[in-house]
Structure formats: C-alpha cells, structure tokens
Scaffold this motif. Structure first.
Motif, short mmCIF file in Angstrom:
data_model
loop_
_atom_site.label_atom_id
_atom_site.label_comp_id
_atom_site.label_asym_id
_atom_site.label_seq_id
_atom_site.Cartn_x
_atom_site.Cartn_y
_atom_site.Cartn_z
N SER A 205 -50.65 22.87 -17.21
CA SER A 205 -50.10 23.32 -15.94
C SER A 205 -48.60 23.51 -16.12
O SER A 205 -47.95 22.81 -16.91
CB SER A 205 -50.36 22.30 -14.83
N SER A 206 -48.04 24.48 -15.41
CA SER A 206 -46.60 24.71 -15.43
C SER A 206 -45.95 24.23 -14.13
O SER A 206 -44.78 24.49 -13.88
CB SER A 206 -46.29 26.19 -15.64
N VAL A 207 -46.73 23.54 -13.29
CA VAL A 207 -46.23 23.03 -12.01
C VAL A 207 -46.32 21.51 -12.03
O VAL A 207 -47.34 20.94 -12.44
CB VAL A 207 -47.05 23.59 -10.83
N PHE A 208 -45.26 20.85 -11.56
CA PHE A 208 -45.19 19.40 -11.64
C PHE A 208 -44.64 18.82 -10.34
O PHE A 208 -43.73 19.38 -9.73
CB PHE A 208 -44.30 18.96 -12.80
N MET A 209 -45.19 17.69 -9.94
CA MET A 209 -44.66 16.96 -8.79
C MET A 209 -43.73 15.86 -9.28
O MET A 209 -44.09 15.04 -10.13
CB MET A 209 -45.79 16.32 -7.98
N LEU A 210 -42.51 15.85 -8.75
CA LEU A 210 -41.52 14.84 -9.11
C LEU A 210 -41.80 13.54 -8.36
O LEU A 210 -42.26 13.55 -7.22
CB LEU A 210 -40.11 15.33 -8.81
N GLU A 211 -41.48 12.43 -9.00
CA GLU A 211 -41.65 11.11 -8.42
C GLU A 211 -40.34 10.33 -8.52
O GLU A 211 -39.47 10.68 -9.32
CB GLU A 211 -42.76 10.36 -9.16
N PRO A 212 -40.19 9.26 -7.74
CA PRO A 212 -38.96 8.47 -7.84
C PRO A 212 -38.65 8.01 -9.25
O PRO A 212 -37.47 7.90 -9.64
CB PRO A 212 -39.25 7.27 -6.91
N SER A 213 -39.68 7.74 -10.05
CA SER A 213 -39.47 7.28 -11.41
C SER A 213 -38.86 8.35 -12.32
O SER A 213 -38.41 8.05 -13.43
CB SER A 213 -40.79 6.80 -12.03
N ASP A 214 -38.83 9.60 -11.86
CA ASP A 214 -38.22 10.67 -12.65
C ASP A 214 -36.71 10.73 -12.50
O ASP A 214 -36.04 11.48 -13.22
CB ASP A 214 -38.81 12.03 -12.24
N LEU A 215 -36.15 9.95 -11.58
CA LEU A 215 -34.70 9.94 -11.38
C LEU A 215 -34.01 9.31 -12.60
O LEU A 215 -34.31 8.18 -12.98
CB LEU A 215 -34.34 9.15 -10.12
N LYS A 216 -33.11 10.05 -13.20
CA LYS A 216 -32.31 9.57 -14.33
C LYS A 216 -30.83 9.73 -13.96
O LYS A 216 -30.32 10.85 -13.89
CB LYS A 216 -32.62 10.35 -15.62
N LEU A 217 -30.19 8.63 -13.71
CA LEU A 217 -28.82 8.66 -13.21
C LEU A 217 -27.82 8.91 -14.34
O LEU A 217 -28.09 8.56 -15.50
CB LEU A 217 -28.50 7.34 -12.51
N PRO A 218 -26.66 9.51 -14.02
CA PRO A 218 -25.65 9.81 -15.06
C PRO A 218 -24.84 8.57 -15.43
O PRO A 218 -23.61 8.54 -15.35
CB PRO A 218 -24.79 10.88 -14.39
N SER A 219 -25.57 7.52 -15.82
CA SER A 219 -24.92 6.24 -16.10
C SER A 219 -24.00 6.33 -17.31
O SER A 219 -24.27 7.07 -18.27
CB SER A 219 -25.97 5.15 -16.32
N ARG A 220 -22.94 5.55 -17.28
CA ARG A 220 -21.97 5.51 -18.38
C ARG A 220 -22.27 4.30 -19.25
O ARG A 220 -22.16 3.16 -18.80
CB ARG A 220 -20.55 5.46 -17.82
N LEU A 221 -22.65 4.57 -20.47
CA LEU A 221 -23.14 3.51 -21.35
C LEU A 221 -22.12 3.03 -22.36
O LEU A 221 -22.32 2.01 -23.02
CB LEU A 221 -24.40 4.01 -22.08
N LYS A 222 -21.00 3.75 -22.52
CA LYS A 222 -19.94 3.34 -23.44
C LYS A 222 -18.69 2.97 -22.65
O LYS A 222 -18.43 3.53 -21.59
CB LYS A 222 -19.61 4.47 -24.42
N ASP A 223 -17.92 2.06 -23.17
CA ASP A 223 -16.69 1.65 -22.50
C ASP A 223 -15.47 2.41 -23.00
O ASP A 223 -14.51 2.62 -22.24
CB ASP A 223 -16.46 0.14 -22.69
N ALA A 224 -15.48 2.78 -24.26
CA ALA A 224 -14.31 3.48 -24.84
C ALA A 224 -14.40 4.97 -24.51
O ALA A 224 -14.78 5.80 -25.34
CB ALA A 224 -14.27 3.26 -26.35
N THR A 225 -14.10 5.31 -23.26
CA THR A 225 -14.19 6.69 -22.79
C THR A 225 -12.97 7.03 -21.95
O THR A 225 -12.14 6.16 -21.65
CB THR A 225 -15.45 6.89 -21.92
N HIS A 226 -12.87 8.30 -21.55
CA HIS A 226 -11.83 8.71 -20.61
C HIS A 226 -12.43 9.76 -19.68
O HIS A 226 -13.51 10.30 -19.92
CB HIS A 226 -10.59 9.25 -21.35
N LYS A 227 -11.72 10.05 -18.59
CA LYS A 227 -12.27 10.91 -17.53
C LYS A 227 -12.66 12.29 -18.03
O LYS A 227 -13.60 12.91 -17.52
CB LYS A 227 -11.27 11.02 -16.39
N GLY A 228 -11.96 12.78 -19.04
CA GLY A 228 -12.25 14.11 -19.55
C GLY A 228 -13.62 14.24 -20.18
O GLY A 228 -14.16 15.35 -20.30
N GLU A 229 -14.21 13.11 -20.57
CA GLU A 229 -15.53 13.14 -21.19
C GLU A 229 -16.65 13.36 -20.18
O GLU A 229 -17.79 13.58 -20.56
CB GLU A 229 -15.77 11.84 -21.97
N PHE A 230 -16.33 13.27 -18.90
CA PHE A 230 -17.37 13.36 -17.88
C PHE A 230 -17.24 14.61 -17.03
O PHE A 230 -17.79 14.71 -15.94
CB PHE A 230 -17.34 12.09 -17.01
#
Length: 469
Positions: A205-230
């Motif tokens: 199928s090429s049609v899909f129903m989204l579920e709450p578990s499909d939410l992937k947040l833009p979490s920041r996983l590294k500490d050594a970063t700066h604003k320009g990286e986002f």
C-alpha cells in the motif's frame, strides 16, 4: 504507522485462494476482535444489543452474539432477515445454541451495529435510516462492525450513519474511514486481524495512517553545538503581522537555531525573534503566505523567494499569488504547500484553470490530493482538515489526530512555523510536513483547557511538553 487500503476484497480472496482460509474462519476472527474489546471494557452480565443485516456484515454480528452468549445478556435483532449463505448459517448456529431473535430494539450497555459493512454504494432506505436514528438515540456504548452503517465506499454519508464510539474494522484500515465527512461517526478506529498477521494479509500500500508513536521530535543529543547547527528559519511577516509572528514563535519553539521575521515595516515581535527587511544571507528555509496580503512587491518576491534555492513553505495568501506559485516548477527544491480546502480551490484553479467547489474538494479529498500529486510529484502537499492528508511522490499519509480545538485562527500559522523550523534543520519536505502535523495535533490533544478556549500560543507552549511514545 499502519497501512490503509481502498478495499479489502482482494485481500479476503487471497486468504481463500492462497492460505486455505474460509469465510467461516475469517468471520470467527472478525467477531473475536469485537468480543475481545467488549470483554476488556465491560463486565460479564452487561447487556449487549447486536443489530444484524442480511449479508456477511450481519453474519459477523451473529457470530459475535454466539461468542458472547452465556457471559453477557445478548439481544440479537435481525430486522430484514438473513439472506447471504453465511448469514443463514450463522443464524442457524445461534438458534442451535438456544438464542432467540428479539423483535424490538431496546437500549443496552453495548450497542453493536452489524447492518452494512464496507462497500455501501447506495443511499440507505427509509426503514434503515429509522433504525439508525433509534440506535443513535440510545445511551449505550456504540460499536460499529467493520464500518459504521451509512458510511459509503468512498467515505460519504448515505445520508446518515451509525454514530460509533469505536469502529472495529476487519483485516486492514480502509480509506473510507478517514474522509472528513465520516470523522464524527467512526469514533476510535481499531483494526483486528483475521486469523493471520497483518503483514500477511495487507500486501502493498502507498497510503499510511499516522499514529502518536510516529512523532519524532527534533531533540538535541549533543552538547558541543551552537545555534547555527540548527538552521535559520526566515518567516515573511505581511499585512496581518500577527500570522507571521505566530509562525515565527512556533519555529523558534520547535528547534530552529535562529528565526528571523522578514518585514516590510517595523513590528514588535517577542524578544527571541529577530527581524529584517531582507532574507538573511544564512537563512536555511523560508515560510511565506501567512497574513501576507500585498505587502511585498513582485521584484522583492522574485529575488528572495522565487529565485531562491532554499526550502520553502507556502501557505494562505500564497495560493492566490501566481508569482509565488511559479515556484512549483522548481523540481530540485523542497517545497511544502499547506492549504485548507478553500485555499486549495484557489490554488487548483490557478494551476489548471479548473474550478472546484470546497464541497467537491471535501467530498473527494483523497482523489484531489492524488490528482495534485500526479501533476507535481516533487511537491509535498498537506491538505488541512479534520484528517490532514500529506502526499509526495505517490505516498500519502493520513493524520487522523486532529481535533476541534484546532478550529481557530492561528492554528495553521503554527503549523507553517513547525514545518519551516524542521526544513531549516535539514528535514525533507515530506518528513517536515509529517512531523509538523503530528506535533500540532498532539500539542492540541494535550491541551488541558476547555475545547473552545485553546489559542495558538497554547499550542506553541505545549510543544515543549511533547514526548515520543
């Protein structure tokens, strides 16, 4: 994420011809799915009214009645008799168990609609409509077998439908359950297997129903970063400046390292939003159209939007602006469109010359999105509605998590801000639209106030509280 099919008839045939399963076996499992739901949510001894039709949907209801008989106070109503071979067989089995058919319908703890299933292609007759009116007036918890009676094969109401609290659909999810018109009658939609795993049943199928578990947040996983990286989101702020400011606030809240409002004249945004009269040289994504009006001249838009290579979100007033719509020919660019149905009619007329009414768009939402996708496969289209539809490159995603809380000015501006924020952070157009739509819907669902009271700023604040499941 679950697959969605237009029809399950071919899948059922595969069960018969390839797996050696019979209608009888599939029916037992279909009824088992409903029975398990009832057993999980209602104590033994509860009253259950099951209204059965003449065909195989009615037969599913008769099997359910048999499976619950002895543990629950089951009343089985068969207003039009049994006509299909399976319905005749299942009714005979129920009689052998000592069950009787009741002549009248009375309210019960659980009301099960097993009159008509998927594939309804005609208006309901007057007698059936009267039955549905009576069932809908009952106070008991309402369960639809496969598809609520009255929901047609394309999702339209024929002309009314059983108003289910839960729809237990058989084998696979169906597109007809996700037309906006049927949203208020389907209730929660639960899929039950038919004796084999969904992976063996569903196929491609090429049609899909989204579920709450499909939410992937833009979490920041590294500490050594700066604003320009986002990323750096540039949001055009037009005649109705509040729309642009709301979008900019959402972009900043959803992870963009920098957000600049592109303004024609001075505005007073929140302190964390920058503003400039041109697109910053280091911007990584654009959003335009929210409250735009005629604020910027054609030369300016050509230079900073049309001729730009940056990913772009087009919303609202963009769809009435032929110069901005020329962007759609840029096949190498990430482009996301976010029209509501009325805006889509304006967009479609400018692109094709064909006039569609809002009613026509709403009646054929899936087909309309597919037509657009065929013409502009590289563009991500998000058609707003009670069930948002998101399409690109022949894949179509349904976000069924929308709620009435979002029916307020500014909600769409938040959505544009979420999407441009993700584009600025390097997401593809389709991923930005999918994740932005999920974040919007989940933040709205999590709102604790009254359903009428939510403001766009409440959604933006709720973004900080989202969690992946």
């Amino acid at each position: 994420m679950q697959k969605v099919l237009k029809s399950c008839y071919a899948m059922d045939r595969k069960c018969y011809e390839s797996y050696g399963l019979t209608e009888d076996i599939l029916m037992e499992h279909a009824a088992r799915g409903m029975a398990e739901y009832i057993r999980e949510h209602f104590e033994k001894g509860a009253s259950v009214l099951i209204v059965c039709g003449v065909g195989n949907n009615g037969a599913d209801g008769m099997v359910l009645a048999r499976q619950l008989h002895g543990d629950y106070r089951v009343s089985m109503h068969v207003p039009f008799g049994a006509k299909s071979a399976m319905a005749v067989l299942q009714l005979e089995r129920a009689y052998k168990l000592g069950m009787k058919v009741c002549d009248a319908m009375e309210d019960a703890d659980v009301i099960v609609d097993a009159l008509f299933g998927a594939g309804l292609n005609r208006k309901l007759d007057e007698e059936t409509q009267q039955i549905l009116h009576r069932l809908n007036s009952f106070k008991g918890f309402k369960i639809a077998c496969d598809v609520p009676t009255g929901v047609g094969e394309n999702g339209r109401l024929m002309p009314i439908a059983f108003r289910a609290d839960v729809t237990v659909t058989m084998g696979a999810l169906k597109e007809s359950l996700f037309l906006d018109e049927s949203k208020d009658v389907t209730g929660e939609i639960i899929r039950t297997d038919l004796g084999i795993s969904s992976s063996m049943y569903e196929g491609e199928s090429s049609v899909f129903m989204l579920e709450p578990s499909d939410l992937k947040l833009p979490s920041r996983l590294k500490d050594a970063t700066h604003k320009g990286e986002f990323g750096h989101a540039a949001v055009f702020c037009g005649e109705k400046e509040g729309a642009g400011i709301i979008a900019g606030m959402a972009a900043g809240r959803f992870g963009a390292g920098l957000t600049t409002l592109v303004v024609h004249e001075k505005v007073i945004p929140p302190a964390y939003l920058m503003h400039a009269t041109v697109v910053p040289s280091h911007a990584s994504a654009l959003a335009i159209g929210m409250g735009l009006g005629e604020h910027f001249d054609g030369e300016f838009l050509q230079k900073y939007v049309v001729q730009s290579h940056l990913p772009v979100v087009l919303d609202a007033d963009s769809f009435y602006h032929e110069e901005l719509l020329s962007i759609l020919t840029h096949s190498e660019r990430e482009i996301v469109l976010t029209p509501h149905p009325k805006e889509f009619t304006a967009l479609w007329e400018r692109l094709t010359g064909e006039r569609l009414s809002v009613a026509a768009v709403q009646a054929e939402r899936f087909e309309v999105v597919r037509r657009f996708n065929k013409k502009y496969p590289h563009v991500t289209l998000l058609l707003k509605g009670a069930n948002m539809l998101i399409a690109q490159e022949e894949k179509l995603y349904i976000n069924p998590l929308g709620s009435a809380r979002l029916s307020k000015g500014g909600s769409g501006d938040v959505l544009s801000g979420l999407i441009v924020s993700l584009l600025a952070q390097g997401y593809t157009g389709i991923d930005a639209a999918v994740q932005g739509s999920l974040a919007l819907a989940m933040a709205a669902r999590n709102y604790q106030g009254a359903s009428y009271a939510m403001l766009p700023t409440d959604i933006i604040e709720g973004l900080a509280l989202l969690e992946e499941s």
